[in-house]
Structures are given as structure tokens and as C-alpha cells.
Design an enzyme around this catalytic site. Structure first.
Site, mmCIF file in Angstrom:
data_model
loop_
_atom_site.group_PDB
_atom_site.id
_atom_site.type_symbol
_atom_site.label_atom_id
_atom_site.label_comp_id
_atom_site.label_asym_id
_atom_site.label_seq_id
_atom_site.Cartn_x
_atom_site.Cartn_y
_atom_site.Cartn_z
ATOM 1 N N GLY A 191 -9.608 -9.517 -0.549
ATOM 2 C CA GLY A 191 -8.430 -10.114 0.064
ATOM 3 C C GLY A 191 -8.168 -11.552 -0.340
ATOM 4 O O GLY A 191 -7.051 -11.918 -0.722
ATOM 5 N N LYS A 201 -20.106 -17.216 2.465
ATOM 6 C CA LYS A 201 -21.483 -16.938 2.871
ATOM 7 C C LYS A 201 -22.205 -15.997 1.918
ATOM 8 O O LYS A 201 -21.673 -14.968 1.520
ATOM 9 C CB LYS A 201 -21.504 -16.331 4.273
ATOM 10 C CG LYS A 201 -21.024 -17.274 5.367
ATOM 11 C CD LYS A 201 -21.139 -16.622 6.737
ATOM 12 C CE LYS A 201 -20.736 -17.581 7.851
ATOM 13 N NZ LYS A 201 -20.874 -16.971 9.194
ATOM 14 N N ARG A 214 0.821 -1.209 0.000
ATOM 15 C CA ARG A 214 0.000 0.000 0.000
ATOM 16 C C ARG A 214 0.858 1.265 0.000
ATOM 17 O O ARG A 214 0.448 2.289 -0.560
ATOM 18 C CB ARG A 214 -0.943 -0.005 1.207
ATOM 19 C CG ARG A 214 -2.060 -1.028 1.057
ATOM 20 C CD ARG A 214 -2.954 -1.088 2.268
ATOM 21 N NE ARG A 214 -4.081 -1.983 2.039
ATOM 22 C CZ ARG A 214 -4.958 -2.339 2.954
ATOM 23 N NH1 ARG A 214 -4.844 -1.858 4.189
ATOM 24 N NH2 ARG A 214 -5.947 -3.161 2.665
ATOM 25 N N GLY A 255 -13.807 -3.637 1.002
ATOM 26 C CA GLY A 255 -15.193 -3.213 1.150
ATOM 27 C C GLY A 255 -15.626 -2.244 0.068
ATOM 28 O O GLY A 255 -16.761 -2.299 -0.414
#
Length: 420
Positions: free
Chosen positions: A356, A203, A45, A379
Site C-alpha cells: 500500500g 518496523k 480493484r 499481504g
């Protein structure tokens, strides 16, 4: 979805000579992993922020950087919350000293012209998480240009990602942010068809909004992992002891119906790899998807499905990928995700991947160079796929026109302590 004309780019300002002599505040994403001794274990990053920083320096700007790191308590920074390791590593990469400033909100610190200064963890500032307009106005009073180069936090409406963009004299997207928006816009706003989305993971509940959003625009929706198990159950297949969400079977059926109504396709595996337990030494079997034993769990797609999926991807005009197809961390269940990664890499379609687990799979199977764009967002990437307008992006779009400043500059804000 945004077009490239919807926001100002840092490169635009550099080309027009508008950076020289300016104090440029860059909101970066330096939320890097640290070991127990506070050492950086992955500087990806930090390296990603270098083009924007160097562009400013090359064009005569003074660079002021900030980022969040971890989850500090506002107004009570501790040593483990400090950006000191980031400042040190950035200095090594730039070949110049990078000073670290603790109490910076009021602008009462020195920064030599043409220098780079790291401003301590912005989440230590009272009002950061609340997107406080007073805090933004205070910071805006002593900067000339605001740059958001932190796509990974673009889904959060916080002071340095949102309110400050509205308050600064001028606001723009840095190279990393602009590249993300260009890539995502190309993949979703005006994609080459067929548009194939691959959504894996454990999920449905964590990606239900993503699946519903994609169902409105894709030509083929590929689901894998535990998510696929829930969709198989929705089709009446027994899934044994496989991870699935019985409470979301109706939601899966609804998504399937929506795709069918649009003439789009839901892709599910016709055969799967099952095991008696999730372990590297488990007893594994290849089964048809509708022939799972009561004591078996699905942990990967099967060989016939791998071939079929490769054919779907070979015909794609655009591929969006988020999530693995199985428990790829264990060798007996890695073949499906490996086949997926290699098929996307070989596809002539434009490909974009994010998340990720997805990045881990790309690294594990060595296909990074063949993916057209790898998103830095987690996200933010998912929320973009949902079709949401990200707060930080909305702020940049709002500032794309002259006289668009939304928050008047202030002069004082009672704020933070010195960093520990």
C-alpha cells in the site's frame, strides 16, 4: 516458486472453446474503499477484474462473481457489508445490468445465459473463513468452472479462495492472478542478476520473515525507513530518538551476517536527514549515519545516499520494491523515496513493486508507467517474497492436472441469511 506451466489459465480455456455455455464462478477482489455514505472512493480493484469478466462473456459464459468486502460477521450481513455498490459500479463499467443475489450458496437463483451476476459478500457465509469443505462442495455442485482472479487474498485459506478451487469441476487462474504469478516468478524464481530488493517501512517486526527470505536469494538488500534504523543500531550506530526496535537488533545482525556469508550486500545509507520531531516544520539536518545526536530522529536518507542508491539500481537486472525510505508524506522527508522511485523507473532492470505505501509513493511521484509490474497484493505480495506457498496458489497448482478434483461435490449446506 511457480512456473507458468503449474496452473491452468482462463485464457487457455477460452482459446480451447471450453467457456461457452458454462457457469463460471469468479472469485474477485472487490474489497474497495467506501465513504461514510457507502459510495466507492476508488474503483481500481473493480477495473482490474474487467479483463477476466469480459473474456468469459466474449466466449459465451455465464459469469457469477463474488468477493469479500470488509469484515462482516458470518451469517449476519448488514447493509454496510453488501456488494451492492460494487454491482452497480461494475454494471456501469460493463454497460450491462449486474444483478445482486443474497442467498446464493445453494445455487437456487436464476442467471440468464451470458449474464453477469454478483453473489453477495462471501464472508457472510458460515464456513467461509474456516475453509469449510462442505460449503465448497455445495457451491461446486452448481458451477462448471472456478476462476481465482483475486491475488490480494491468495495468502488466505478460505472457502472461496482455497477449498472451492479443490472442489470445482475445473479450476483456473484469471488474467490478474496469472499476471501476478508470472511477474513474481520472473522477479524471484529466475531473475536477471543482480537481484536488488528494496524493503522500507517502519518496523523490522512486520517484515522480518520477508527480510530473512530475501537474504537467501538477493544480491543486494536495500533497507530503509525505520527498518534501516534497526540495522544501523545493529552496526553500533547511535540512532537518537529514531523509530527502531531494540529487541530485533540481534535479528538484524543475523540477516547482515547471512548476506555477507553468501557474498551478497546489505545496503544502508551513509548519510541521513534528521529532525528534532516528525513534522513538516521541524528543524532538519543532514548527518552521517554514524553521527546522530541523542535528540535527533532519522526521517529520510541523505543526498549522498540518494546518489549511491541510484547507482545500485542502475546496475540491477531485477528490482523488487516494497516500502518507502522515509516519511515521504511530509515534504522535507520525501526526497529519498522520490529518488528511489525515479531510479527504479529509470533502471534498465525488470522492476516489480507492491504494498500500500509503495503504491502511494508510486502515485505521488508519477512513475507508475515506468514500473514493469505493480502488484495488487498487500499481504499476499509480502508472503510471496518470504518464499511461502500461498494457499490459493497451491490449490490452483493442485488442480493443474486431469482428474485432480480433491473435494467431492455435495448437495446441501445449511448456511447464510439473506443480505440486509
Amino acid at each position: 516458486m511457480m512456473s507458468s506451466a503449474d496452473f491452468i489459465r482462463l485464457e487457455d480455456l477460452a482459446r480451447d472453446g471450453r467457456l461457452r455455455g458454462q457457469r463460471v464462478f469468479i472469485r474477485a477482489d472487490f474489497n474497495v474503499p467506501l465513504d461514510s455514505d457507502g459510495r466507492i472512493t476508488d474503483d481500481t480493484r473493480i477495473r482490474a477484474a474487467l479483463p477476466g469478466i469480459r473474456l468469459c462473456l466474449e466466449h459465451g459464459a455465464t459469469v457469477l462473481l463474488s468477493s469479500h468486502l470488509g469484515r462482516p460477521q458470518e451469517g449476519a450481513l448488514h447493509a454496510q457489508d453488501s456488494l451492492a455498490p460494487v454491482a452497480a459500479r461494475l454494471g456501469e463499467l460493463l454497460g450491462t445490468a449486474v444483478a445482486l443475489v443474497g442467498d446464493w450458496v445453494g445455487g437456487a437463483f436464476g442467471a440468464a445465459a451470458g449474464s453477469v451476476t454478483m453473489l453477495e459478500n462471501c464472508r457472510g457465509n458460515r464456513g467461509e473463513k474456516a475453509d469449510d469443505a462442505r460449503l465448497a462442495a455445495c457451491i461446486a455442485s452448481w458451477i462448471d468452472i472456478y476462476v481465482n482472479d483475486a491475488f490480494g487474498t491468495a495468502h488466505r485459506a478460505e472457502c472461496t479462495t482455497h477449498a472451492l478451487a479443490l472442489a470445482a469441476p475445473l479450476a483456473c487462474a484469471g488474467p490478474l492472478m496469472a499476471a501476478e504469478l508470472d511477474a513474481l516468478g520472473r522477479a524471484l524464481a529466475a531473475p536477471a542478476r543482480p537481484l536488488v530488493a528494496v524493503v522500507g517501512g517502519s518496523k523490522v517486526s512486520t517484515k522480518l520473515a520477508v527480510l530473512e527470505g530475501l537474504a537467501e536469494r538477493v544480491d543486494v538488500l536495500v533497507v530503509g525507513g525505520g527498518i534501516a534504523n534497526t540495522f544501523l543500531a545493529a552496526q553500533g550506530c547511535a540512532v537518537g530518538t529514531s523509530l527502531h526496535e531494540a529487541g530485533l537488533i540481534d535479528a538484524a545482525a543475523r540477516i547482515s551476517r547471512r548476506l555477507a556469508a553468501r557474498g551478497a550486500r546489505l545496503w544502508l545509507p551513509d548519510d541521513v536527514v534528521t529532525a528534532d520531531r516528525c513534522a513538516a516544520d521541524a528543524r532538519i539536518t543532514v548527518r552521517a549515519s554514524d553521527a546522530i545526536g541523542a535528540d535527533e530522529m532519522i526521517l529520510d536518507i541523505g543526498p549522498a545516499s540518494r546518489v549511491a542508491l541510484s547507482g545500485v539500481l542502475a546496475a540491477a537486472g531485477t528490482v523488487v520494491w516494497n516500502g518507502p525510505l522515509g516519511v515521504f508524506e511530509l515534504a522535507p522527508f520525501a526526497a529519498g523515496t522520490q529518488a528511489l522511485a525515479e531510479a527504479i523507473a529509470a533502471s534498465p532492470g525488470y522492476s516489480i513493486a507492491g504494498g500500500g505505501d509503495t503504491l502511494a509513493a508510486i502515485g505521488a511521484f508519477g512513475v507508475g508507467a515506468q514500473i514493469d509490474y505493480i502488484s495488487t497484493g498487500g499481504g499476499a505480495f509480502l508472503e510471496f517474497l518470504e518464499g511461502r506457498e500461498l494457499p490459493a496458489v497451491a490449490a490452483l497448482r493442485a488442480r493443474a492436472h486431469p482428474h485432480s478434483r480433491r473435494i467431492a461435490p455435495g448437495t446441501h449446506f445449511e448456511n447464510e441469511p439473506e443480505a440486509a
